[in-house]
Enzyme design. Structure first.
Site, mmCIF file in Angstrom:
data_model
loop_
_atom_site.group_PDB
_atom_site.id
_atom_site.type_symbol
_atom_site.label_atom_id
_atom_site.label_comp_id
_atom_site.label_asym_id
_atom_site.label_seq_id
_atom_site.Cartn_x
_atom_site.Cartn_y
_atom_site.Cartn_z
ATOM 1 N N THR A 184 -6.722 -11.899 2.580
ATOM 2 C CA THR A 184 -7.750 -11.171 1.835
ATOM 3 C C THR A 184 -8.830 -12.110 1.318
ATOM 4 O OG1 THR A 184 -6.466 -11.378 -0.211
ATOM 5 C CG2 THR A 184 -6.140 -9.369 1.096
ATOM 6 N N GLY A 222 -3.879 -4.012 -4.739
ATOM 7 C CA GLY A 222 -4.746 -2.936 -5.197
ATOM 8 C C GLY A 222 -3.916 -1.702 -5.474
ATOM 9 N N HIS A 223 -3.701 -1.396 -6.739
ATOM 10 C CA HIS A 223 -2.893 -0.240 -7.112
ATOM 11 C C HIS A 223 -3.820 0.898 -7.535
ATOM 12 C CE1 HIS A 223 0.882 -2.887 -7.970
ATOM 13 N NE2 HIS A 223 0.476 -2.917 -6.716
ATOM 14 N N THR A 224 -3.846 1.957 -6.730
ATOM 15 C CA THR A 224 -4.762 3.072 -6.949
ATOM 16 C C THR A 224 -4.103 4.163 -7.774
ATOM 17 O OG1 THR A 224 -5.819 2.607 -4.816
ATOM 18 C CG2 THR A 224 -6.231 4.773 -5.807
ATOM 19 N N GLN A 264 2.123 -5.870 -3.385
ATOM 20 C CA GLN A 264 2.337 -5.972 -1.945
ATOM 21 C C GLN A 264 3.611 -5.202 -1.555
ATOM 22 O OE1 GLN A 264 1.561 -9.296 -3.541
ATOM 23 N NE2 GLN A 264 -0.524 -8.616 -3.239
ATOM 24 N N ASP A 321 0.828 -1.226 0.000
ATOM 25 C CA ASP A 321 0.000 0.000 0.000
ATOM 26 C C ASP A 321 0.854 1.265 0.000
ATOM 27 O OD1 ASP A 321 -2.380 -1.642 0.347
ATOM 28 O OD2 ASP A 321 -1.777 -1.837 2.436
ATOM 29 N N GLU A 322 2.054 1.187 -0.581
ATOM 30 C CA GLU A 322 2.944 2.345 -0.558
ATOM 31 C C GLU A 322 2.611 3.389 -1.620
ATOM 32 O OE1 GLU A 322 5.402 -1.296 0.676
ATOM 33 O OE2 GLU A 322 4.096 -0.771 -1.007
ATOM 34 N N ASN A 328 -5.107 -9.823 -4.660
ATOM 35 C CA ASN A 328 -4.974 -9.284 -3.310
ATOM 36 C C ASN A 328 -4.244 -7.946 -3.341
ATOM 37 O OD1 ASN A 328 -2.614 -10.593 -4.128
ATOM 38 N ND2 ASN A 328 -2.025 -11.191 -2.065
#
Length: 426
Positions: free
Chosen positions: A129, A40-42, A222, A13-14, A38
């Protein structure tokens, strides 16, 4: 041309998705090398916010060739939904997206197994997840899994049924109740949908690109501290999230690795169970969570928040061979008068170390903090290092002195334009 690697240096989540999107114009190929839905790249741009789970983050650049590598575990159902969710962007995804035939397939029963295993752990659960990632990698390692290339074989249904029967036998042992019919219908519809895309021997695609002198970026999922070998085991993911994983997850020789971009937040977060020495279980941690919108992009779960952890960061840099540092979410710390930095751990016997001990999952370590003055102002509109407040500049220099590497990218907001570039990235 070498393959540059971009990966997270913390517990995930970096902000890797934003950086891949920002760097994508510099590259002709962007490839995912491990993990699955699992992740999630926003990405946020032009007023849009979009979360990618399995598709490489270079997909919004039409001129970029995107590859899902052999190290990825791919859920056809989620893949279909992802593609459909991108429809309003008018992207020709059947043109610039390739999928490795050697990527493992997540079956509906893998999700059921994931839920059964996690339920059986009770209070010792790892915080999965429940996307079926672990069971899929288990089948891969035990040499009984299915791969994307199997979908186009004449006996795919035979292979599928044989594996599902094995899974059902395990579910019966766990006395786990389930209804498979609806999920299977959706699965086979998604398999048919996936066959419309380029299913390739991606190791040839990547190596031909290397030989042709193309610029290539390997995108990790991840974070390094969730690596199955070097993370806080057993509270880890099921793949190698470090630079070495790019070699095995794409078929790239180590000699062909170039720059290693290490991404970290200006603070730290973690989702799920496991050790987190600098975690703030108080009002400060909650303020950090709300300011940073720290809720899982895949699960929606609130992330655990805490101050930056330099021993963990230096460890991740070491095992990855990081050549360039990228700091995300500096703007989240705008609200704090003081900012703490963990420089070491006090062990139960009173000794202090700057290394992560093997027994980190079994003992309680106390973070040793340095205190710096916060900048306590907005960073909006700042695009040059010289424009940053003196306190933020001091924070960056403090980190650089301890990490012995310059920070060449500072993210000052969620949008792709909100960043400060220095050094070779400028």
């Amino acid at each position: 041309m070498a393959v540059d690697v971009l990966l997270g240096l913390q517990w995930g989540d970096e902000g890797k998705g934003k950086i891949v999107d920002v760097l994508a114009p510099r590259y002709q190929v962007v490839a995912r090398f491990q993990g699955g839905p699992n992740a999630g790249h926003t990405l946020e741009f032009d007023g849009f916010k979009h979360v990618l789970h399995q598709i490489p983050s270079g997909i919004f650049r039409q001129e970029v060739q995107n590859i899902i590598g052999n190290g990825v575990v791919l859920d056809p159902i989620i893949f279909k939904k992802e593609i459909e969710g991108l429809a309003h962007f008018n992207l020709d995804l059947r043109k610039n997206l390739e999928i490795s035939k050697k990527a493992s397939i997540i079956l509906p029963t893998h999700r059921l197994l994931d839920a059964a295993y996690e339920k059986a752990k009770g209070d010792a659960k790892i915080g999965s997840t429940l996307k079926g990632i672990g069971p899929t990698y288990t089948d891969k390692i035990s040499r009984q899994g299915l791969r994307v290339g199997d979908m186009i074989s004449a006996d795919f249904s035979v292979k599928y049924n044989a594996l599902v029967d094995r899974h059902k036998a395990i579910l019966d042992v766990y006395k786990f109740e389930y209804d498979l019919a609806a999920a299977e219908k959706e699965f086979f519809e998604a398999v048919a949908f996936m066959k419309e895309f380029h299913l390739v021997d991606s190791e040839y695609s990547v190596n031909h690109a290397i030989q042709a002198g193309k610029t290539i970026l390997a995108e990790g999922a991840q974070g390094s501290l969730l690596d199955v070998d070097f993370g806080s085991y057993p509270f880890v993911t099921s793949s190698n999230t470090i630079t070495a994983g790019a070699c095995t997850g794409l078929g790239v020789a180590p000699k062909n690795i170039g720059e290693v971009f290490g991404i970290f937040k200006a603070y730290a977060t973690r989702v799920g169970s496991g050790p987190f020495p600098t975690e703030l279980e108080d009002e400060v941690g909650e303020r950090m969570r709300q300011e940073g919108r720290e809720f899982g992009s895949t699960t929606g779960r609130p992330r655990r928040c805490g101050w930056i952890d330099l021993p963990a960061l230096k460890y991740a840099m070491m095992i990855n061979g990081v050549t360039q540092l990228i700091m995300m979410k500096a703007d989240v710390l705008n609200i704090f008068e003081e900012i703490l930095v963990c420089t070491g751990y006090e062990m139960p016997d009173g000794t202090v170390t700057d290394q992560i001990p093997f027994e980190i999952t079994d003992i309680k370590v106390k973070p040793v903090y340095a205190t710096l003055k916060g900048w306590n102002c907005s960073l909006e509109g700042m695009r040059r290092f010289e424009e940053l407040p003196a306190e933020l500049s001091a924070y960056i220099k403090f980190l650089e002195q301890h990490l012995d590497l310059p920070i060449n990218f500072i993210s000052t907001g969620p949008d792709r334009e909100a960043c400060v570039l220095r050094g070779s990235l400028a």
